[in-house]
Design an enzyme around this catalytic site. Structure first.
Site, PDB file in Angstrom:
ATOM      1  N   GLU A   8      26.836 -36.799  19.110  1.00  0.00           N
ATOM      2  CA  GLU A   8      26.678 -37.658  17.927  1.00  0.00           C
ATOM      3  C   GLU A   8      27.934 -37.563  17.036  1.00  0.00           C
ATOM      4  O   GLU A   8      28.449 -36.467  16.796  1.00  0.00           O
ATOM      5  CB  GLU A   8      25.449 -37.200  17.130  1.00  0.00           C
ATOM      6  CG  GLU A   8      25.151 -38.087  15.940  1.00  0.00           C
ATOM      7  CD  GLU A   8      23.981 -37.562  15.101  1.00  0.00           C
ATOM      8  OE1 GLU A   8      23.706 -36.350  15.122  1.00  0.00           O
ATOM      9  OE2 GLU A   8      23.343 -38.388  14.416  1.00  0.00           O
ATOM     10  N   LYS A  60      21.034 -45.751  15.097  1.00  0.00           N
ATOM     11  CA  LYS A  60      20.065 -44.656  14.990  1.00  0.00           C
ATOM     12  C   LYS A  60      18.843 -45.126  14.192  1.00  0.00           C
ATOM     13  O   LYS A  60      18.982 -45.555  13.046  1.00  0.00           O
ATOM     14  CB  LYS A  60      20.761 -43.482  14.292  1.00  0.00           C
ATOM     15  CG  LYS A  60      19.932 -42.214  14.109  1.00  0.00           C
ATOM     16  CD  LYS A  60      20.856 -41.107  13.566  1.00  0.00           C
ATOM     17  CE  LYS A  60      20.161 -39.795  13.334  1.00  0.00           C
ATOM     18  NZ  LYS A  60      21.083 -38.708  12.974  1.00  0.00           N
ATOM     19  N   CYS A  70      20.096 -38.540  18.147  1.00  0.00           N
ATOM     20  CA  CYS A  70      19.691 -37.264  17.547  1.00  0.00           C
ATOM     21  C   CYS A  70      18.235 -37.171  17.086  1.00  0.00           C
ATOM     22  O   CYS A  70      17.342 -36.971  17.881  1.00  0.00           O
ATOM     23  CB  CYS A  70      20.653 -36.895  16.416  1.00  0.00           C
ATOM     24  SG  CYS A  70      20.447 -35.145  15.967  1.00  0.00           S
TER      25      CYS A  70
END
Ligand SMILES: NC(=O)NCCC(=O)O
Length: 378
Positions: free
Chosen positions: A119, A190, A227
């Site tokens: 990330e 994300k 993540c």
């Protein structure tokens, strides 16, 4: 020994468990034994010279009468930052480009088809925003990836921070997928932004608005669950519903917060969704000159904690690769036969037996203001 010195669970098991027991311990903890992937000597030498952990394994599928094997090699790269967090930003980015570039070169020697970085790979930890957020596709980060993708005929998954100039300079935590042609195939943002520990990321960027895109590449259908999205089973599920065969999970997380969850979440997602998952974590301890707090009673501090690496690949049959080092940069290469996804799906039938219509109806009700939980009382 401190958390930032402990190499890996695998190294400890090999050191302390008797060879007679080790296979059984591994079978129970890691599932069906994967075959070790052999690398060219030049790649092993280059990894040793450049000081990173190189590991590889093969996930096999049964041979089929009507389909040829669908073999793909994925490369997972974990790395420390190279320069201190207060070095000039462009110097930091250049140093990371160089470091990651030399690891990608070894991936190419080993025939990797799809590589994914951690990330926000070209920066220090994304939870403490710095003053340079490149645009895509014009930014430094993308140009480097186009070059690598084309040079090595490799799909490059590049998780970056994105500034969206046409929407008021909004910031997103994004993964750009660069096709092996060197062209941007697309980007995905994300979905879930953490508000946990020192990961106050909602201060910096917004919840993604690109849904659960899947990218059809020459080497299979891939998705990127960035993540914190790995804690959300429905997030994995929706990528899989859209047909993802491999879901990458580029991450940046620290030991105290999440290490016991790490080996479970992506692996469970591979099992539950009949797909491969690739969990990649940042490595190292990053020091910030200005101390910070998160209003949780802890004293102001300069570090997040130790980013514990331990990147791994999990397969739909519940097996998994060994993890990379907890303390060193690394490249994990896994050879996957994508036929395994349907083979395990046909055996366990989670997709066929899922009661999606029922969940859909119940979820639709559960998000209404007047929702009444379905609890039967005496
Ligand atoms: N970068 C990030 O989302 N970290 C959150 C912490 C975690 O998910 O373990």
């Amino acid at each position: 020994m401190s958390a930032s010195e402990f190499e890996s669970v695998e190294a400890s098991l090999s050191k302390y468990i008797s060879p007679g027991d080790l296979d059984e311990v591994r079978r129970i903890l890691y599932g069906k034994q994967t075959r070790k992937l052999d690398f060219p000597q030049s790649a092993t030498d280059a990894a040793a010279e450049r000081g990173f952990d190189l590991q590889g394994c093969v996930f096999e599928a049964s041979s089929e009468q009507l389909r040829l094997p669908r073999i793909v090699r994925v490369g997972l790269i974990q790395n420390k930052i190279v320069l201190p967090t207060d070095a000039p930003v462009l110097d930091q980015i250049a140093a990371l480009h160089k470091r990651v570039g030399e690891i990608v070169e070894v991936a190419a020697m080993c025939g990797v088809n799809i590589v994914c970085f951690q990330e926000a790979w070209s920066k220090s930890n994304p939870s403490l925003l710095m003053n340079y957020i490149p645009n895509i596709p014009k930014g430094h980060q993308s140009r480097k990836c186009h070059f690598l993708a084309k040079k090595y005929n490799m799909v490059v998954v590049s998780p970056i921070l994105e500034r969206d100039e046409i929407h008021g300079g909004t910031l997103w935590n994004t993964a750009v997928v660069v096709s092996n042609s060197g062209k941007v195939l697309g980007k995905t943002r994300k979905n879930h932004i953490p508000r946990v520990g020192d990961f106050n990321e909602s201060t910096y960027y917004m919840e993604g608005n690109t849904g659960h895109r899947v990218f059809q590449t020459q080497f299979g259908k891939i998705a990127v669950n960035i993540c914190y999205g790995r804690h959300h089973p429905l997030n994995w599920f929706m990528y899989s519903m859209n047909g993802a065969e491999i879901i990458f999970n580029p991450s940046a997380t620290v030991g105290e917060l999440s290490e016991p969850m790490w080996p479970i979440e992506a692996r469970n997602a591979a099992i539950a969704n009949h797909c491969f998952t690739c969990a990649i974590n940042r490595v190292g301890t990053e020091h910030f000159k200005n101390e910070f707090t998160s209003g949780d009673g802890r004293k102001a501090h300069h570090e997040f904690g130790h980013f514990y690496g331990s990147s791994y690949v999990a397969a739909p049959d519940g097996s998994r690769s060994p993890g990379l080092s907890r303390i060193r940069d690394g490249l994990l290469i896994a050879e996957l036969d994508l036929n395994l996804t349907r083979q395990i799906g046909d055996q366990w039938n989670f997709k066929m037996t899922g009661r999606y219509e029922m969940y859909g109806e119940e979820l639709t009700k559960a998000v209404q203001n007047d929702f009444k939980p379905n609890i039967i009382k005496e």
